[in-house]
Design a protein around this motif. Structure first.
Motif, PDB file in Angstrom:
ATOM      1  N   GLU A   1      32.013  85.508  75.992  1.00  0.00           N
ATOM      2  CA  GLU A   1      31.107  86.286  75.144  1.00  0.00           C
ATOM      3  C   GLU A   1      29.666  85.886  75.415  1.00  0.00           C
ATOM      4  N   LEU A   2      28.766  86.846  75.202  1.00  0.00           N
ATOM      5  CA  LEU A   2      27.345  86.606  75.408  1.00  0.00           C
ATOM      6  C   LEU A   2      26.571  87.068  74.187  1.00  0.00           C
ATOM      7  N   LEU A   3      25.654  86.222  73.706  1.00  0.00           N
ATOM      8  CA  LEU A   3      24.717  86.590  72.649  1.00  0.00           C
ATOM      9  C   LEU A   3      23.389  86.954  73.296  1.00  0.00           C
ATOM     10  N   TRP A   4      22.840  88.106  72.905  1.00  0.00           N
ATOM     11  CA  TRP A   4      21.627  88.630  73.539  1.00  0.00           C
ATOM     12  C   TRP A   4      20.696  89.156  72.442  1.00  0.00           C
ATOM     13  N   PRO A   5      19.374  88.936  72.571  1.00  0.00           N
ATOM     14  CA  PRO A   5      18.445  89.393  71.526  1.00  0.00           C
ATOM     15  C   PRO A   5      18.513  90.906  71.304  1.00  0.00           C
ATOM     16  N   LEU A   6      18.613  91.299  70.047  1.00  0.00           N
ATOM     17  CA  LEU A   6      18.719  92.718  69.706  1.00  0.00           C
ATOM     18  C   LEU A   6      17.493  93.493  70.168  1.00  0.00           C
ATOM     19  N   GLU A   7      16.312  92.877  70.066  1.00  0.00           N
ATOM     20  CA  GLU A   7      15.086  93.597  70.431  1.00  0.00           C
ATOM     21  C   GLU A   7      14.979  93.841  71.948  1.00  0.00           C
ATOM     22  N   LEU A   8      15.830  93.165  72.740  1.00  0.00           N
ATOM     23  CA  LEU A   8      15.838  93.380  74.194  1.00  0.00           C
ATOM     24  C   LEU A   8      17.130  94.080  74.631  1.00  0.00           C
ATOM     25  N   LYS A   9      17.664  94.888  73.726  1.00  0.00           N
ATOM     26  CA  LYS A   9      18.945  95.550  73.975  1.00  0.00           C
ATOM     27  C   LYS A   9      18.912  96.424  75.225  1.00  0.00           C
ATOM     28  N   ASP A  10      17.764  97.035  75.514  1.00  0.00           N
ATOM     29  CA  ASP A  10      17.651  97.948  76.659  1.00  0.00           C
ATOM     30  C   ASP A  10      17.091  97.277  77.903  1.00  0.00           C
TER      31      ASP A  10
ATOM     32  N   PHE B   1      29.460  91.127  85.343  1.00  0.00           N
ATOM     33  CA  PHE B   1      30.552  90.538  84.550  1.00  0.00           C
ATOM     34  C   PHE B   1      31.098  91.609  83.601  1.00  0.00           C
ATOM     35  N   PRO B   2      31.892  92.542  84.127  1.00  0.00           N
ATOM     36  CA  PRO B   2      32.326  93.705  83.332  1.00  0.00           C
ATOM     37  C   PRO B   2      33.194  93.366  82.129  1.00  0.00           C
ATOM     38  N   ASN B   3      33.846  92.207  82.127  1.00  0.00           N
ATOM     39  CA  ASN B   3      34.713  91.840  81.002  1.00  0.00           C
ATOM     40  C   ASN B   3      33.992  91.019  79.935  1.00  0.00           C
ATOM     41  N   LEU B   4      32.692  90.845  80.109  1.00  0.00           N
ATOM     42  CA  LEU B   4      31.905  90.039  79.173  1.00  0.00           C
ATOM     43  C   LEU B   4      31.641  90.830  77.895  1.00  0.00           C
ATOM     44  N   LEU B   5      31.994  90.239  76.753  1.00  0.00           N
ATOM     45  CA  LEU B   5      31.747  90.875  75.456  1.00  0.00           C
ATOM     46  C   LEU B   5      30.341  90.499  74.999  1.00  0.00           C
ATOM     47  N   VAL B   6      29.471  91.494  74.850  1.00  0.00           N
ATOM     48  CA  VAL B   6      28.068  91.254  74.497  1.00  0.00           C
ATOM     49  C   VAL B   6      27.857  91.520  73.010  1.00  0.00           C
ATOM     50  N   ASN B   7      27.204  90.563  72.333  1.00  0.00           N
ATOM     51  CA  ASN B   7      26.858  90.690  70.915  1.00  0.00           C
ATOM     52  C   ASN B   7      25.335  90.621  70.795  1.00  0.00           C
TER      53      ASN B   7
END
Length: 810
Positions: free
Chosen positions: A181-190, A201-207
């Motif tokens: 799993e990966l945590l990523w800043p919401l404000e940089l979603k795009d 990493f196509p199987n990576l679950l991004v939150n």
């Protein structure tokens, strides 16, 4: 399949109180599949039921009062939920576990329920896989050109953090970590980088994490990775993992302080899996892994992916391995003891997170009991935890059950009240018989009976002929025609004890278990340190075992430039091959640091190059190496441009991938690097490819000045040695016999002028007619002519030297 007319969001009919409770809880866990406890089952409803039934291959039913109010529903037994949860995790799902938190017997109306934990692909305590949760925060102060990366393994308590200075470095480090799993800043979603990572990493679950997400950090946390680390602990808190005392610190590291291995090198050298089948067997890790514990296996992988740069640290490992190689009996005894130790890091993780059971305590007890035997063998003793060991030995039965609320965990003789409860549960009838005999003797009434029914419980039955002998402390409860029924305070006390003994026993055993867990956690830091020392010992024993079995030698490590390997062997191929492996010697130094290697396909060029890289890597992780002798000057990076593959996800051809990997090498390599280049330029026209290969080799020789092995079929490239003082030609020898070639697989000085491609094609099984035609065409090409009928060119046409296409005579 049940016909479902609506989902939760479309629900309009009135729901039952229980279903309203479900919907209310589900609103807080919309990104999870909600396991809703109903009696002995976890039930799922609405969209969750549709999705879960499809993944788990279980029956989909419905819950409704009318045909129009159908609510999709499926369920699983709570006692066998782990395998179902794991299957959902494997499909990238999260599972929220909602339990009944009030006793149904004591509840007036609806049973209280709440989510006690959420299991995600990275937040799971089951299995042996390293399920990492990673957090990336692009750093604003560098205009988002550097990246704070932190990651943790909840099950073992490992937590690390670093800062990467480029996208390529971030990609390579993520490949080493391989988070679930990966945590990523919401404000940089795009952000475009995120899209690149999701393709890689196509199987990576991004939150996506909001900017205000702040969580508790261990005291030892890096300032430059603060936001990244805080995001990890915010995520843990969100999903009810607040007490994570086993995560004692955040280990900070710099990738530049260990030998750096990029994605291509890990893949091309087959460090973790084989390139062709992606299997563990056949990888370098598979070869080196003779560990006896799960903790040792994890540490060995870390040593493999993060080899050392400091000579003193490498030599320290070497000396410890050498001692274990020379003292075979000591090694055998240590490995025998290690084989009896379970995964203590995970045991401590479960106990810390209140997810452990008595078997975890027993595993710890058994391991601690072995420490005195370890210390009889070790020069640096381990802490022995004698008080805790004795406590667990006295408290636990030999083989505790899995459940912690059903009793049977605590040994008799440890707790006097519990002993009485156990005796009552086991000997209740004999206790009543003893009391009956006692009362007969006291009253002199031989016909006195102690009986039981559901209305009165236990009572004393006395016939009316003996009423004159009734003691004063007897209390009349009922009068019958021929007898009277009495109770006594002592009898009621026994009744209470017997009838409630089982429940009180279970409750008391659970309380004792919790007390033992608390006592264990008081020694948490020392136990974790002991785990690390045992895992290190396991890895050292493993490397010594491999060295002893395969006749490896201790390499000489230095800061010199030179790599000199005498009679080196490829560690995996020699182990898996059916024929005797042919060893080779190779030397790279200040006088010859660019070796141009020619030879036919299948002759062994790639094997020789890879074994040089593997021997260097093994030496820097502290291992012995497959060679008669080896002098290894420490390298800072190993680069490999080997093999051919495209990248469909990014729309890149084989040639584009090759050029990008080569460009990264030219950009990042230093004079202390080791570079392996195999057939650069083969994905385009001959003259284009030759030009690129020549220019790349020149750049490495003149500017980078790194130790380089350059395999090629461009025989014109061998002329480079006349221009470059530190370039040398080598070739893989073959022997020709009656039109056939025999692979000698020996690396020799000098070049070879033919690639023997047609001969290799014959060995591969091409039809004789094709081989004969190929030979004819080859002869004409070598004369500068083409055979008629090819591309419409007439006989006698010549190749245009600039374009490589046929041109006419005129």
């Amino acid at each position: 399949m049940v016909d479902i007319p609506f989902m939760v969001s479309e629900l309009t009919p009135q729901l039952t109180p229980m279903m309203k409770q479900y919907v209310e809880i589900k609103r807080s866990y919309e990104d999870c599949i909600l396991f809703f406890r109903l009696g002995d089952f976890y039930e799922m409803f609405f969209e969750d039921a549709l999705e879960a039934s499809s993944i788990l291959k279980i029956t989909l039913t419905s819950r409704s009062r009318t045909e129009e109010d159908k609510i999709p529903m499926c369920g699983i037994p709570f006692h066998s939920s782990e395998s179902y949860i794991q299957k959902l995790l494997d499909h990238g799902k999260k599972v929220a576990i909602c339990e009944q938190v009030s006793d149904p017997q004591d509840s007036k109306g609806l049973v209280e329920r709440k989510v006690i934990r959420v299991v995600t692909p990275s937040l799971t305590l089951q299995g042996e896989a390293q399920n990492y949760l990673a957090s990336i925060v692009p750093q604003e102060e560098t205009l988002f050109k550097t990246y704070a990366l932190s990651y943790l393994n909840l099950a073992t308590g490992e937590c690390r953090a670093t800062v990467l200075t480029s996208r390529q470095a971030l990609r390579d480090e993520l490949y080493r970590v391989r988070p679930k799993e990966l945590l990523w800043p919401l404000e940089l979603k795009d952000n475009t980088l995120l899209k690149i990572l999701q393709k890689l990493f196509p199987n990576l679950l991004v939150n996506f994490i909001p900017s205000h997400s702040e969580g508790r950090r261990p005291e030892e946390s890096p300032d430059n990775s603060q936001k990244s680390v805080e995001a990890l602990f915010w995520y843990l808190k969100k999903y009810h993992y607040e007490n994570c005392a086993h995560i004692q610190k955040v280990e900070t590291y710099e990738t530049g302080k260990t030998l750096q291995l990029d994605l291509s090198t890990i893949r091309n050298l087959e460090l973790l899996t084989t390139s062709y089948t992606q299997s563990y067997e056949g990888s370098l890790l598979w070869l080196l892994d003779h560990t006896k514990t799960a903790m040792g296996k994890r540490l060995l992988k870390q040593w493999l992916l993060y080899p050392l740069l400091e000579v003193s640290k490498i030599k320290d490992r070497q000396e410890r391995v050498e001692e274990l190689v020379e003292k075979a009996s000591l090694r055998d005894e240590l490995r025998k003891l290690l084989s009896e130790i379970l995964d203590l890091e995970r045991v401590i993780g479960r106990l810390t997170l209140a997810s452990g059971n008595a078997r975890d305590l027993a595993a710890l007890r058994n391991a601690l009991s072995l420490l005195p035997r370890f210390n009889e063998l070790l020069s640096e003793p381990l802490p022995e935890f004698s008080v805790l060991t004795n406590l667990l030995k006295r408290a636990l039965v030999d083989a505790p059950p899995l459940a912690i609320k059903e009793g049977g965990m605590i040994a008799e003789g440890y707790h006097s009240e519990l002993d009485e409860l156990i005796r009552l549960c086991r000997d209740g009838k004999s206790t009543i018989a003893e009391l009956e005999a006692k009362e007969k003797k006291r009253t002199g009434i031989s016909s006195l009976k102690i009986r039981f029914n559901q209305v009165f419980g236990y009572y004393i039955d006395i016939t009316k002929t003996h009423l004159d002998s009734i003691p004063s402390d007897y209390i009349r409860k009922q009068t019958l025609v021929n007898s009277e029924r009495y109770i006594t305070p002592e009898l009621k006390d026994y009744e209470h004890k017997i009838l409630t003994a089982e429940e009180r026993r279970k409750k008391l055993e659970y309380e004792i278990f919790e007390g033992l867990r608390v006592q264990v956690l008081k020694e948490l830091s020392l136990i974790l340190e002991m785990c690390h020392r045992l895992s290190t010992l396991d890895v050292l024993c493993s490397l010594a075992e491999v060295a002893s079995q395969n006749h490896y030698e201790k390499p000489n490590i230095s800061q010199d430039f030179t790599i000199d390997i005498q009679e080196g062997r490829h560690p995996v191929i020699e182990k898996m091959g059916n024929t005797r492996f042919v060893p080779n010697s190779i030397r790279l130094d200040l006088e010859q640091r660019l070796l141009i290697i020619t030879g036919p396909n299948m002759a062994g060029k790639s094997t020789v190059m890879r074994q040089v890289a593997l021997i260097t890597l093994m030496a820097q992780m502290g291992s012995f190496v497959p060679a008669e002798s080896a002098q290894i000057g420490v390298v800072d990076r190993i680069f490999t441009r080997v093999g051919a593959h495209d990248n469909v996800a990014f729309g890149e051809s084989t040639f584009m991938v090759e050029m990008k990997e080569t460009a990264e090498i030219l950009k990042s390599a230093t004079s202390k690097s080791l570079i392996l280049l195999d057939e650069i330029g083969r994905g385009t026209s001959t003259f284009d490819g030759l030009s690129i290969a020549w220019a790349v080799a020149s750049q490495i020789h003149d500017e980078i000045r790194a130790k380089t092995l350059f395999a090629t079929h461009y025989h014109e490239l061998t002329a480079l040695v006349h221009e470059k003082a530190q370039a040398r030609n080598f070739h893989i020898a073959i022997r020709e016999a009656e039109g056939e070639i025999v692979f000698i697989r020996k690396l020799l000085p000098g070049s070879i002028r033919r690639s023997y491609g047609v001969e290799v094609a014959r060995l591969a099984g091409l039809p004789d007619s094709v081989i004969d035609k190929a030979k004819e065409i080859l002869k004409n090409l070598e004369k500068g002519e083409l055979v008629g009928g090819w591309g419409g060119a007439r006989r006698g046409a010549h190749l245009d030297e600039a374009s490589g296409v046929p041109r006419g005579d005129g």
